[in-house]
Design a protein around this motif. Structure first.
Motif, PDB file in Angstrom:
ATOM      1  N   ILE A  10       0.835  -1.195   0.000  1.00 24.05           N
ATOM      2  CA  ILE A  10       0.000   0.000   0.000  1.00 24.05           C
ATOM      3  C   ILE A  10       0.875   1.253   0.000  1.00 24.05           C
ATOM      4  O   ILE A  10       1.761   1.402   0.849  1.00 24.05           O
ATOM      5  CB  ILE A  10      -0.916   0.040   1.243  1.00 24.05           C
ATOM      6  CG1 ILE A  10      -1.667  -1.288   1.416  1.00 24.05           C
ATOM      7  CG2 ILE A  10      -1.870   1.234   1.172  1.00 24.05           C
ATOM      8  CD1 ILE A  10      -2.601  -1.609   0.290  1.00 24.05           C
ATOM      9  N   ASN A  11       0.612   2.134  -0.955  1.00 25.16           N
ATOM     10  CA  ASN A  11       1.282   3.443  -0.965  1.00 25.16           C
ATOM     11  C   ASN A  11       0.313   4.487  -0.402  1.00 25.16           C
ATOM     12  O   ASN A  11      -0.616   4.904  -1.099  1.00 25.16           O
ATOM     13  CB  ASN A  11       1.704   3.820  -2.378  1.00 25.16           C
ATOM     14  CG  ASN A  11       2.352   5.198  -2.437  1.00 25.16           C
ATOM     15  OD1 ASN A  11       2.703   5.762  -1.402  1.00 25.16           O
ATOM     16  ND2 ASN A  11       2.496   5.742  -3.637  1.00 25.16           N
ATOM     17  N   PRO A  12       0.501   4.936   0.834  1.00 22.85           N
ATOM     18  CA  PRO A  12      -0.441   5.891   1.448  1.00 22.85           C
ATOM     19  C   PRO A  12      -0.373   7.278   0.829  1.00 22.85           C
ATOM     20  O   PRO A  12      -1.251   8.107   1.069  1.00 22.85           O
ATOM     21  CB  PRO A  12      -0.005   5.913   2.914  1.00 22.85           C
ATOM     22  CG  PRO A  12       1.439   5.563   2.884  1.00 22.85           C
ATOM     23  CD  PRO A  12       1.591   4.578   1.759  1.00 22.85           C
ATOM     24  N   SER A  14      -0.482   7.826  -2.429  1.00 24.48           N
ATOM     25  CA  SER A  14      -1.044   7.779  -3.783  1.00 24.48           C
ATOM     26  C   SER A  14      -2.112   8.848  -3.956  1.00 24.48           C
ATOM     27  O   SER A  14      -2.569   9.466  -3.006  1.00 24.48           O
ATOM     28  CB  SER A  14      -1.638   6.392  -4.059  1.00 24.48           C
ATOM     29  OG  SER A  14      -2.667   6.106  -3.134  1.00 24.48           O
ATOM     30  N   GLU A  17      -7.812   9.262  -2.157  1.00 30.37           N
ATOM     31  CA  GLU A  17      -8.037   9.220  -0.715  1.00 30.37           C
ATOM     32  C   GLU A  17      -9.260   8.349  -0.474  1.00 30.37           C
ATOM     33  O   GLU A  17     -10.389   8.786  -0.650  1.00 30.37           O
ATOM     34  CB  GLU A  17      -8.243  10.632  -0.151  1.00 30.37           C
ATOM     35  CG  GLU A  17      -6.994  11.497  -0.193  1.00 30.37           C
ATOM     36  CD  GLU A  17      -7.182  12.817   0.521  1.00 30.37           C
ATOM     37  OE1 GLU A  17      -8.236  12.993   1.163  1.00 30.37           O
ATOM     38  OE2 GLU A  17      -6.289  13.681   0.427  1.00 30.37           O
ATOM     39  N   LEU A  21      -7.712  -0.054   3.246  1.00 36.44           N
ATOM     40  CA  LEU A  21      -7.575  -1.170   4.189  1.00 36.44           C
ATOM     41  C   LEU A  21      -8.944  -1.784   4.493  1.00 36.44           C
ATOM     42  O   LEU A  21      -9.082  -3.012   4.589  1.00 36.44           O
ATOM     43  CB  LEU A  21      -6.901  -0.707   5.472  1.00 36.44           C
ATOM     44  CG  LEU A  21      -5.458  -0.200   5.343  1.00 36.44           C
ATOM     45  CD1 LEU A  21      -4.898   0.157   6.718  1.00 36.44           C
ATOM     46  CD2 LEU A  21      -4.576  -1.233   4.675  1.00 36.44           C
ATOM     47  N   VAL A  39       3.207  -1.360   4.113  1.00 38.55           N
ATOM     48  CA  VAL A  39       2.951   0.038   3.748  1.00 38.55           C
ATOM     49  C   VAL A  39       4.282   0.710   3.415  1.00 38.55           C
ATOM     50  O   VAL A  39       5.257   0.578   4.153  1.00 38.55           O
ATOM     51  CB  VAL A  39       2.256   0.790   4.904  1.00 38.55           C
ATOM     52  CG1 VAL A  39       2.031   2.250   4.538  1.00 38.55           C
ATOM     53  CG2 VAL A  39       0.928   0.110   5.248  1.00 38.55           C
ATOM     54  N   LYS A  41       7.049   3.664   2.990  1.00 41.62           N
ATOM     55  CA  LYS A  41       7.436   4.846   3.750  1.00 41.62           C
ATOM     56  C   LYS A  41       8.470   5.605   2.932  1.00 41.62           C
ATOM     57  O   LYS A  41       8.923   5.135   1.882  1.00 41.62           O
ATOM     58  CB  LYS A  41       8.033   4.445   5.103  1.00 41.62           C
ATOM     59  CG  LYS A  41       7.077   3.657   6.002  1.00 41.62           C
ATOM     60  CD  LYS A  41       7.775   3.230   7.280  1.00 41.62           C
ATOM     61  CE  LYS A  41       6.864   2.351   8.142  1.00 41.62           C
ATOM     62  NZ  LYS A  41       7.555   1.888   9.363  1.00 41.62           N
ATOM     63  N   TYR A  63      -1.222  -1.347  -4.408  1.00 45.17           N
ATOM     64  CA  TYR A  63      -2.181  -0.241  -4.432  1.00 45.17           C
ATOM     65  C   TYR A  63      -1.390   1.063  -4.479  1.00 45.17           C
ATOM     66  O   TYR A  63      -0.661   1.414  -3.543  1.00 45.17           O
ATOM     67  CB  TYR A  63      -3.073  -0.257  -3.190  1.00 45.17           C
ATOM     68  CG  TYR A  63      -3.982   0.957  -3.099  1.00 45.17           C
ATOM     69  CD1 TYR A  63      -5.180   1.001  -3.799  1.00 45.17           C
ATOM     70  CD2 TYR A  63      -3.620   2.053  -2.329  1.00 45.17           C
ATOM     71  CE1 TYR A  63      -6.005   2.120  -3.718  1.00 45.17           C
ATOM     72  CE2 TYR A  63      -4.451   3.174  -2.241  1.00 45.17           C
ATOM     73  CZ  TYR A  63      -5.636   3.202  -2.943  1.00 45.17           C
ATOM     74  OH  TYR A  63      -6.443   4.314  -2.869  1.00 45.17           O
ATOM     75  N   GLY A  64      -1.544   1.781  -5.581  1.00 45.36           N
ATOM     76  CA  GLY A  64      -0.832   3.046  -5.750  1.00 45.36           C
ATOM     77  C   GLY A  64      -0.961   3.534  -7.176  1.00 45.36           C
ATOM     78  O   GLY A  64      -1.767   3.015  -7.960  1.00 45.36           O
TER      79      GLY A  64
END
Length: 294
Positions: A10-12, A14, A17, A21, A39, A41, A63-64
């Motif tokens: 997961i790329n937070p 990206s 919004e 999860l 995830v 960082k 995901y990204g």
């Protein structure tokens, strides 16, 4: 095709919004599929995570945006570990190229219902840096580089169109000395793209007819000038998928690009600078899970 174990990256940061999860948990709950997630960082990239997962999971689902997807693809290139794309970026060009739903929930549902097949796709390499989509120089690069992040968050891909107006107005021709599969060519243009993928990120439209991500070839596309007539012809060529004299198009396995000065260029989502670009195709580089053909 179903997978017993899936590891999500997961790329937070990206472009979207959304509660990804929650989507994953809701979709995979009570399916019998084992899953884990990592995830990214600032100092822990998607590629680094993917490299450590090779051979340890049935599928890496990322995901990204396209940059994150390329990072994972570069890490698993040449291995038997496949990947899946859960679109989470602004453009999601690779997902559109492969027919993956751009809605994250729909993409996740494919992992559960098994309506998937593995597609073997090519990559490219520029100056020892792997890419999945394309290399852009000139106004195609400036359009991305100058796009405002807040505007991208508000209106998505339309932000590139806003920036394009400015970059076209300021466009200056560049002389490119090209060596295309060993043949020397000199051309002047305002934009040069070397692409593995045809899709431009808008619907099913492709840069030019005949571009395939599975044919073992790269496509080099030169826009000669930024006049209204040339731009109109180029747009018509994309919409109607026909040839035009405003664009020069070559297919190649290898291309060397030389310019008189350093040029900023986009390698997928990554900004780079060089005066010499050595680009080659990497055939049948990775396997990606895509919707099964009916």
């Amino acid at each position: 095709m179903k997978f017993n174990h899936i590891h999500f990256i997961i790329n937070p940061a990206s472009g979207k919004e959304e509660p990804i999860l929650s989507y994953i948990n809701q979709t995979l709950d009570n399916t019998g599929i084992e899953w884990e997630l990592s995830v990214t960082k600032r100092n822990f990239s998607a590629g680094e995570i993917a490299k450590a997962l090779i051979g340890k999971t049935d599928l890496i689902a990322v995901y990204g945006g396209d940059g994150c997807v390329t990072d994972v693809a570069g890490a698993i290139q040449g291995t038997a570990t496949p990947m899946a794309i859960i679109p989470g970026g602004t453009a999601n060009v690779m997902a559109k190229e492969l027919g993956v739903p751009v809605d994250a929930k729909a993409a996740l549902e494919l992992l559960v219902n098994g309506k998937l097949q593995l597609k073997v796709v090519d990559m490219g390499i520029v100056n020892d840096h792997l890419f999945l989509l394309r290399i852009n120089l000139g106004i195609m690069a400036d359009m991305v580089l100058q796009a405002d992040r807040d505007l991208k968050d508000q209106i998505g891909q339309l932000a590139y169109g806003v920036t394009a107006v400015k970059t076209i107005a300021e466009a200056k021709p560049v002389t490119y000395r090209l060596t295309i599969d060993g043949k020397a060519v000199e051309e002047t243009g305002v934009s040069l793209t070397v692409t593995n993928s045809g899709n431009i990120g808008i619907g099913d439209f492709a840069l030019q007819p005949g571009i395939s991500i599975t044919d073992g070839w790269l496509d080099a596309i030169l826009l000669k000038d930024a006049s209204f007539t040339s731009l109109l012809k180029a747009a018509g060529s994309t919409l109607l998928q026909n040839e035009t004299d405003a664009i020069k198009h070559w297919q190649c396995k290898e291309i060397i690009i030389q310019t008189d000065a350093d040029q900023r260029f986009i390698c997928d989502d990554s900004e780079q600078v060089a005066q010499l670009l050595h680009i080659k195709v990497v055939p049948a580089a990775i396997r990606i899970a895509v919707p099964a053909e009916i």
